[in-house]
Design an enzyme around this catalytic site. Structure first.
Site, PDB file in Angstrom:
ATOM      1  N   LEU A  74       0.830  -1.228   0.050  1.00  0.00           N
ATOM      2  CA  LEU A  74      -0.122   0.101   0.120  1.00  0.00           C
ATOM      3  C   LEU A  74       0.735   1.213  -0.028  1.00  0.00           C
ATOM      4  O   LEU A  74       0.289   2.347   0.218  1.00  0.00           O
ATOM      5  CB  LEU A  74      -0.812   0.077   1.243  1.00  0.00           C
ATOM      6  CG  LEU A  74      -1.860  -1.017   1.319  1.00  0.00           C
ATOM      7  CD1 LEU A  74      -2.664  -1.163   2.431  1.00  0.00           C
ATOM      8  CD2 LEU A  74      -2.652  -1.148  -0.135  1.00  0.00           C
ATOM      9  N   HIS A  76       2.861   4.385  -1.866  1.00  0.00           N
ATOM     10  CA  HIS A  76       3.005   5.064  -2.921  1.00  0.00           C
ATOM     11  C   HIS A  76       4.162   5.149  -3.693  1.00  0.00           C
ATOM     12  O   HIS A  76       5.464   5.085  -2.871  1.00  0.00           O
ATOM     13  CB  HIS A  76       2.542   6.321  -2.606  1.00  0.00           C
ATOM     14  CG  HIS A  76       1.052   6.601  -2.355  1.00  0.00           C
ATOM     15  ND1 HIS A  76       0.907   6.603  -0.749  1.00  0.00           N
ATOM     16  CD2 HIS A  76       0.007   6.780  -2.959  1.00  0.00           C
ATOM     17  CE1 HIS A  76      -0.493   6.684  -0.748  1.00  0.00           C
ATOM     18  NE2 HIS A  76      -1.111   6.795  -1.920  1.00  0.00           N
ATOM     19  N   MET A 112       8.719   4.556   5.441  1.00  0.00           N
ATOM     20  CA  MET A 112       8.859   3.111   4.765  1.00  0.00           C
ATOM     21  C   MET A 112      10.269   2.999   3.989  1.00  0.00           C
ATOM     22  O   MET A 112      10.662   1.964   3.972  1.00  0.00           O
ATOM     23  CB  MET A 112       7.405   2.843   4.153  1.00  0.00           C
ATOM     24  CG  MET A 112       6.332   2.858   4.990  1.00  0.00           C
ATOM     25  SD  MET A 112       6.372   1.757   6.354  1.00  0.00           S
ATOM     26  CE  MET A 112       6.896   0.367   5.556  1.00  0.00           C
ATOM     27  N   GLU A 113      10.415   3.947   3.246  1.00  0.00           N
ATOM     28  CA  GLU A 113      11.574   3.827   2.296  1.00  0.00           C
ATOM     29  C   GLU A 113      12.842   3.852   3.191  1.00  0.00           C
ATOM     30  O   GLU A 113      13.720   3.019   2.882  1.00  0.00           O
ATOM     31  CB  GLU A 113      11.711   5.318   1.257  1.00  0.00           C
ATOM     32  CG  GLU A 113      10.353   4.913   0.289  1.00  0.00           C
ATOM     33  CD  GLU A 113       9.401   5.205   0.573  1.00  0.00           C
ATOM     34  OE1 GLU A 113       8.434   5.098  -0.101  1.00  0.00           O
ATOM     35  OE2 GLU A 113       9.043   5.936   1.675  1.00  0.00           O
ATOM     36  N   ASP A 127      23.533 -11.937   3.955  1.00  0.00           N
ATOM     37  CA  ASP A 127      23.807 -12.603   2.581  1.00  0.00           C
ATOM     38  C   ASP A 127      25.385 -12.834   2.365  1.00  0.00           C
ATOM     39  O   ASP A 127      25.860 -13.678   2.149  1.00  0.00           O
ATOM     40  CB  ASP A 127      22.994 -12.125   1.603  1.00  0.00           C
ATOM     41  CG  ASP A 127      23.382 -12.979   0.307  1.00  0.00           C
ATOM     42  OD1 ASP A 127      22.898 -14.511   0.297  1.00  0.00           O
ATOM     43  OD2 ASP A 127      23.799 -12.523  -0.781  1.00  0.00           O
TER      44      ASP A 127
END
EC number: 4.6.1.17
Length: 160
Positions: A74, A76, A112-113, A127
């Site tokens: 959700l 953008h 969120m970024e 990793d």
């Protein structure tokens, strides 16, 4: 207080930001990776076969911030004007501290970024080093600060 990603019927939906004006927004997030002292030494000495661990993790974090909208359903798609990623190796505590800052001028924020950048940096560190240290852990991924937008400024530790 209500959740913004649910409609009046409780269904998930993407928030409509079309009526909001663009404003300068900045968010900073942090996290850490715990690793064995020998692993930190290999990172510092560029001694892992996969190459420069911190450089790869930095690029992965920047790429993740740019693709956040593809990963979090959700979110953008927003234009990022800047992403910085920093690492601090704490040999005494076996920790790699990660900080990411994202900037934009858009109708919605970049929290969120920044959080995604930190998370993917931690996953990339894992990793790159898992062949020598499967016991590493990624933790304490959190928002530190955000500024701009209707919600104004927020700083961890300043909440009541």
């Amino acid at each position: 207080m209500s959740l913004t990603h649910t409609d009046q019927n409780g269904h998930a939906h993407m928030v409509d930001v079309s009526a909001k004006t663009d404003s300068a927004r900045v968010a900073r997030a942090s996290g850490r990776v715990r690793a064995a002292p020998a692993t930190l030494a290999l990172i510092c000495d560029n001694g892992l076969k996969k190459g420069d661990v911190l450089a790869v993790a930095r690029i992965a974090a920047i790429q993740a911030a740019k693709k956040c909208w593809e990963l979090i359903p959700l979110c953008h798609q927003i234009p990022l004007s800047g992403v910085t990623v920093e690492f601090e190796l704490d040999h005494d505590n076996g920790t790699i501290h990660i900080q990411a800052q994202c900037k934009t001028t858009a109708p919605t924020g970049v929290e969120m970024e920044a959080l995604t950048a930190v998370s993917v940096a931690g996953l990339t560190l894992y990793d790159m080093c898992k062949a020598v240290d499967r016991g590493m852990s990624i933790d304490t991924v959190r928002l530190e600060t955000k500024s701009g937008g209707a919600g104004g400024d927020w700083h961890r530790g300043a909440q009541a």
